[in-house]
Design an enzyme around this catalytic site. Structure first.
Site, PDB file in Angstrom:
ATOM      1  N   SER A   1      -9.786   1.670   2.800  1.00  0.00           N
ATOM      2  CA  SER A   1      -8.904   2.448   1.948  1.00  0.00           C
ATOM      3  C   SER A   1      -7.872   1.596   1.195  1.00  0.00           C
ATOM      4  O   SER A   1      -7.283   2.097   0.237  1.00  0.00           O
ATOM      5  CB  SER A   1      -8.180   3.500   2.800  1.00  0.00           C
TER       6      SER A   1
ATOM      7  N   LYS B   1       0.840  -1.208   0.000  1.00  0.00           N
ATOM      8  CA  LYS B   1       0.000   0.000   0.000  1.00  0.00           C
ATOM      9  C   LYS B   1       0.870   1.252   0.000  1.00  0.00           C
ATOM     10  O   LYS B   1       1.931   1.281   0.643  1.00  0.00           O
ATOM     11  CB  LYS B   1      -0.911  -0.054   1.242  1.00  0.00           C
TER      12      LYS B   1
ATOM     13  N   SER C   1      -9.798  -0.754   7.008  1.00  0.00           N
ATOM     14  CA  SER C   1      -9.293  -0.649   5.629  1.00  0.00           C
ATOM     15  C   SER C   1      -8.589  -1.860   5.059  1.00  0.00           C
ATOM     16  O   SER C   1      -8.268  -1.865   3.881  1.00  0.00           O
ATOM     17  CB  SER C   1      -8.356   0.546   5.529  1.00  0.00           C
TER      18      SER C   1
HETATM   19  N1  GLN Z   1     -13.082   4.086   6.459  1.00  0.00           N
HETATM   20  C1  GLN Z   1     -12.430   4.358   7.703  1.00  0.00           C
HETATM   21  C2  GLN Z   1     -11.940   5.791   7.727  1.00  0.00           C
HETATM   22  O1  GLN Z   1     -12.106   6.446   6.772  1.00  0.00           O
HETATM   23  C3  GLN Z   1     -11.292   3.413   7.914  1.00  0.00           C
HETATM   24  C4  GLN Z   1     -10.111   3.767   7.125  1.00  0.00           C
HETATM   25  C5  GLN Z   1      -8.911   2.961   7.499  1.00  0.00           C
HETATM   26  O2  GLN Z   1      -9.019   1.937   8.150  1.00  0.00           O
HETATM   27  N2  GLN Z   1      -7.762   3.445   7.086  1.00  0.00           N
HETATM   28  O3  GLN Z   1     -11.417   6.239   8.686  1.00  0.00           O
END
Ligand code: GLN
Length: 485
Positions: free
Chosen positions: A150, A75, A174
């Site tokens: 994400s 990532k 995510s």
């Molecule tokens: N969707 C969640 C957020 O926007 C989780 C994102 C994540 O785990 N990086 O915070």
């Protein structure tokens, strides 16, 4: 192919395939399909070829580990020395880190072959990868659907097999939600078991690196290779040295079913698939126990207050002086910083910085931030209590099957609902595996989570693998994607 890592590793050791041939075949699949998938945002194929040659030497010397020579995607918020790391944000365009994250260093030392960096929501803020400055990746199972977020690029790359496995990061879900959307496995381990050193911070008290893979076994192999205490991350913790996976005695396992995870906000098709999975455990002799987590309904709000507060502080370092882009301006330094941050950050990141700054501001701190921390503590205690009466919890990984791309047109509050099922484990820092448990009528994947108490990562993985083997679920790539591969 399920269990890719063990299979490929055996072919390499038996000399049926060389590390260079394997890497070339992944490079050619990725080059053909990435224009459609948009899973990779920085490719490093030249370095990958060199890494494959080095891996072959390790194999020839008999010094190979299961990950030697296996191509991986990482990532774009995990630092990789010499390879761009931009968090898919304009503010970090052109940034090439001079050091590697500990998790990636560990893989590199095993002879892993990095193919490139994967698409994600800007600074990991989102659930569809659409806040990426490179545009969203697509779901390889259906090109009009989201790959989740994400870590959407990391999930799409594994689902389309343009990486054998990948690393993602999970703050509020995510790793688990994109895995659920793409029909693969994602694992968020106990907080602290994988070093955060070199993971670009979003909300430090939640951020965890985790593997995405085509099977639970693969996820466990990767987890075992990258976990461990690291003196560069004082919140990291050591874990037992034995391999994580074991053969669980399902008849002696109590599976807790937290009823709030099956509430109104969760789609019927999702509930049906997860309930069917629970029945599989029951038929195998597990004891099924209904449990309740009343604070479930408060978890999302508390998570967004705390994560935005931490983000507003963590993202203070992007000031146009030390990293990445600097906006043109003829005013003073404050003007330069304001212009850089306005131009460099996207809308969602700016929203969260403002929200975070607000909840931490003098007059409101007690009302928002401190109360949210209180909810977090109570929720963690309630989960601990639940785990006194059961071994694992099984629940949906996401409230919906993969949704259509174009969610940026939804309100922020609606978009945040995508995280209701994943946030509780993040709040408590407990391990949670997300794996496919069924499909919708239209053939799209439904994911479930197997959660366990802190440091029972092996139990969560082993109980998940039991289901995976018994249920044997697989998905077909969309015809458009298959044609490109
Ligand atoms: N969707 C969640 C957020 O926007 C989780 C994102 C994540 O785990 N990086 O915070």
């Amino acid at each position: 192919m399920k269990g890719r890592i063990a299979t490929l590793s055996r072919l390499l050791r038996e000399r049926k395939l060389s590390a260079v041939e394997l890497t070339e075949s992944y490079i050619s699949r990725a080059s053909r399909s990435n224009r459609l998938l948009n899973a990779y945002v920085h490719e490093c194929f030249a370095q990958a070829r060199l890494a494959a040659e080095r891996a072959q030497k390790l194999i020839d010397q008999g010094a190979a580990s299961p990950l030697t020579g296996i191509p991986v995607a990482v990532k774009d918020n995990i630092c990789t020395r010499g390879v761009p790391t931009t968090c898919c944000s304009r503010i970090l365009q052109g940034y090439v880190p001079p050091y590697s994250a500990e998790a990636w260093s560990k893989l590199e030392r095993c002879g892993a072959v990095l193919l490139g960096k994967t698409n994600m929501d800007e600074f990991a803020m989102g659930s569809s990868s659409e806040t990426s400055c490179f545009g969203a990746p697509i779901n390889p199972l259906n090109t009009s659907l989201s790959a989740g977020g994400s870590s959407g690029g990391s999930a799409a790359a594994v689902a389309a097999d343009i990486a054998a496995y990948s690393l993602g990061s999970d703050t509020g879900g995510s790793v688990r939600q994109p895995a659920a959307f793409c029909g693969i496995v994602g694992f968020r381990p106990t907080y602290g078991t994988i070093s955060r050193s070199g993971l670009v911070a979003y909300a430090s008290s939640f951020d965890q690196i985790g593997p995405l893979a085509s099977s639970v076994e693969d996820a466990a192999i990767v987890y075992d290779a990258i976990r461990g205490r690291d003196c560069a991350d004082m919140t990291s913790v050591s874990s037992a040295s034995a391999p994580s996976l074991f053969e669980p005695d399902i008849k002696s396992i109590t599976v807790g079913v937290p009823k709030e995870f099956f509430s109104d906000g969760v789609e019927e098709e999702v509930k049906v698939a997860v309930e069917a999975a629970i029945c599989l455990y029951e038929r195998a002799g597990a004891r099924i126990k209904q449990v309740s987590l009343p604070l479930f309904s408060k978890a999302l709000a508390a998570y967004y207050i705390i994560s935005c507060a931490e983000a507003s502080s963590n993202l203070g370092r992007y000031d146009g002086v030390r990293y990445g882009m600097r906006a043109d301006c003829d005013g003073g330094v404050a003007d330069m910083m304001a212009k850089t941050r306005t131009k460099g950050f996207g809308k969602e990141v700016r929203r969260r910085i403002m929200l975070g700054t607000f909840v931490l501001s003098g007059g409101y701190k007690g009302q928002y931030y401190k109360r949210a921390c209180g909810v977090r503590a109570m929720l963690s205690a309630a989960l601990e209590d639940i785990f006194n009466g059961c071994d694992v919890l099984v629940a949906p990984a996401a409230p919906t099957a993969p949704f259509a791309l174009g969610t940026e047109r939804r309100s922020a509050a609606e978009a945040y609902q995508a995280d209701i099922c994943t946030v509780p484990a993040s709040m408590a820092g407990i391990p949670a595996v997300s794996l496919p448990c069924g499909m919708t009528k239209s053939g799209m994947p439904v994911g479930m989570q197997v959660m366990a108490g802190r440091h029972n990562d092996g139990l969560a993985l082993s109980v998940a693998r039991y289901f995976e083997r018994e249920a044997d679920i697989s998905f077909r790539l969309s015809a458009e994607v298959s044609r490109e591969l």
